[in-house]
Write a protein that holds these residues in place. Sequence first.
Motif, PDB file in Angstrom:
ATOM      1  N   PRO A  13       0.821  -1.218   0.000  1.00  0.00           N
ATOM      2  CA  PRO A  13       0.000   0.000   0.000  1.00  0.00           C
ATOM      3  C   PRO A  13       0.854   1.267   0.000  1.00  0.00           C
ATOM      4  CG  PRO A  13      -0.076  -1.053   2.149  1.00  0.00           C
ATOM      5  CD  PRO A  13       0.689  -1.971   1.244  1.00  0.00           C
ATOM      6  N   ILE A  14       0.334   2.317  -0.642  1.00  0.00           N
ATOM      7  CA  ILE A  14       0.989   3.621  -0.681  1.00  0.00           C
ATOM      8  C   ILE A  14      -0.047   4.686  -0.361  1.00  0.00           C
ATOM      9  CG2 ILE A  14       2.771   2.934  -2.336  1.00  0.00           C
ATOM     10  CD1 ILE A  14       1.111   4.243  -4.528  1.00  0.00           C
ATOM     11  N   PRO A  22      -4.210   5.775 -11.565  1.00  0.00           N
ATOM     12  CA  PRO A  22      -3.332   4.700 -12.046  1.00  0.00           C
ATOM     13  C   PRO A  22      -2.777   3.817 -10.921  1.00  0.00           C
ATOM     14  CG  PRO A  22      -2.747   6.765 -13.082  1.00  0.00           C
ATOM     15  CD  PRO A  22      -3.754   7.078 -12.015  1.00  0.00           C
ATOM     16  N   PHE A  23      -2.741   4.325  -9.694  1.00  0.00           N
ATOM     17  CA  PHE A  23      -2.195   3.558  -8.581  1.00  0.00           C
ATOM     18  C   PHE A  23      -3.275   2.855  -7.768  1.00  0.00           C
ATOM     19  CE2 PHE A  23       0.892   6.988  -9.334  1.00  0.00           C
ATOM     20  CZ  PHE A  23       1.999   6.218  -9.622  1.00  0.00           C
ATOM     21  N   TYR A  24      -4.545   2.901  -8.213  1.00  0.00           N
ATOM     22  CA  TYR A  24      -5.644   2.300  -7.457  1.00  0.00           C
ATOM     23  C   TYR A  24      -5.907   0.883  -7.946  1.00  0.00           C
ATOM     24  CZ  TYR A  24     -10.107   1.650  -5.170  1.00  0.00           C
ATOM     25  OH  TYR A  24     -11.119   1.174  -4.386  1.00  0.00           O
ATOM     26  N   SER A  25      -6.002  -0.065  -7.013  1.00  0.00           N
ATOM     27  CA  SER A  25      -6.324  -1.445  -7.343  1.00  0.00           C
ATOM     28  C   SER A  25      -7.784  -1.715  -6.985  1.00  0.00           C
ATOM     29  CB  SER A  25      -5.426  -2.404  -6.560  1.00  0.00           C
ATOM     30  OG  SER A  25      -5.896  -3.735  -6.710  1.00  0.00           O
ATOM     31  N   GLY A  26      -8.597  -1.980  -7.994  1.00  0.00           N
ATOM     32  CA  GLY A  26      -9.991  -2.318  -7.750  1.00  0.00           C
ATOM     33  C   GLY A  26     -10.142  -3.654  -7.043  1.00  0.00           C
ATOM     34  N   HIS A  28      -8.041  -4.961  -4.743  1.00  0.00           N
ATOM     35  CA  HIS A  28      -7.696  -4.829  -3.328  1.00  0.00           C
ATOM     36  C   HIS A  28      -8.394  -3.644  -2.669  1.00  0.00           C
ATOM     37  CE1 HIS A  28      -4.638  -7.937  -3.585  1.00  0.00           C
ATOM     38  NE2 HIS A  28      -4.219  -7.382  -4.717  1.00  0.00           N
ATOM     39  N   LYS A  29      -9.048  -2.793  -3.475  1.00  0.00           N
ATOM     40  CA  LYS A  29      -9.776  -1.612  -2.996  1.00  0.00           C
ATOM     41  C   LYS A  29      -8.870  -0.645  -2.227  1.00  0.00           C
ATOM     42  CE  LYS A  29     -13.845  -3.222  -4.270  1.00  0.00           C
ATOM     43  NZ  LYS A  29     -13.730  -3.699  -5.606  1.00  0.00           N
ATOM     44  N   LYS A  30      -7.634  -0.453  -2.725  1.00  0.00           N
ATOM     45  CA  LYS A  30      -6.710   0.500  -2.125  1.00  0.00           C
ATOM     46  C   LYS A  30      -5.651   0.903  -3.138  1.00  0.00           C
ATOM     47  CE  LYS A  30      -4.119  -3.214   0.072  1.00  0.00           C
ATOM     48  NZ  LYS A  30      -3.668  -3.779   1.335  1.00  0.00           N
ATOM     49  N   HIS A  31      -4.920   1.956  -2.829  1.00  0.00           N
ATOM     50  CA  HIS A  31      -3.823   2.411  -3.680  1.00  0.00           C
ATOM     51  C   HIS A  31      -2.563   1.614  -3.344  1.00  0.00           C
ATOM     52  CE1 HIS A  31      -6.536   5.870  -4.055  1.00  0.00           C
ATOM     53  NE2 HIS A  31      -5.948   6.050  -5.223  1.00  0.00           N
ATOM     54  N   GLY A  32      -1.785   1.278  -4.375  1.00  0.00           N
ATOM     55  CA  GLY A  32      -0.554   0.530  -4.149  1.00  0.00           C
ATOM     56  C   GLY A  32       0.251   0.406  -5.426  1.00  0.00           C
ATOM     57  N   MET A  33       1.439  -0.150  -5.286  1.00  0.00           N
ATOM     58  CA  MET A  33       2.323  -0.390  -6.425  1.00  0.00           C
ATOM     59  C   MET A  33       2.463  -1.897  -6.640  1.00  0.00           C
ATOM     60  SD  MET A  33       3.220   2.622  -7.460  1.00  0.00           S
ATOM     61  CE  MET A  33       4.623   2.366  -8.491  1.00  0.00           C
TER      62      MET A  33
END
Length: 46
Positions: A13-14, A22-26, A28-33
């Motif tokens: 997570p970030i 662009p950094f949002y993961s649908g 995992h429902k959070k921002h990350g790399m």
Amino acid sequence: MKAYLLLDGTLPPIDRIATDRPFYSGKHKKHGMNLQIITHPSGRLL
């Protein structure tokens, strides 16, 4: 000759605001790399 590799990935997570889509993961429902690692079966990084 056969070659074996191990591939593993994770989403660390970030801190991001909602406008940085662009950094949002649908999934995992959070921002990350996206972090992916390839290793030899003995555990040595390649």
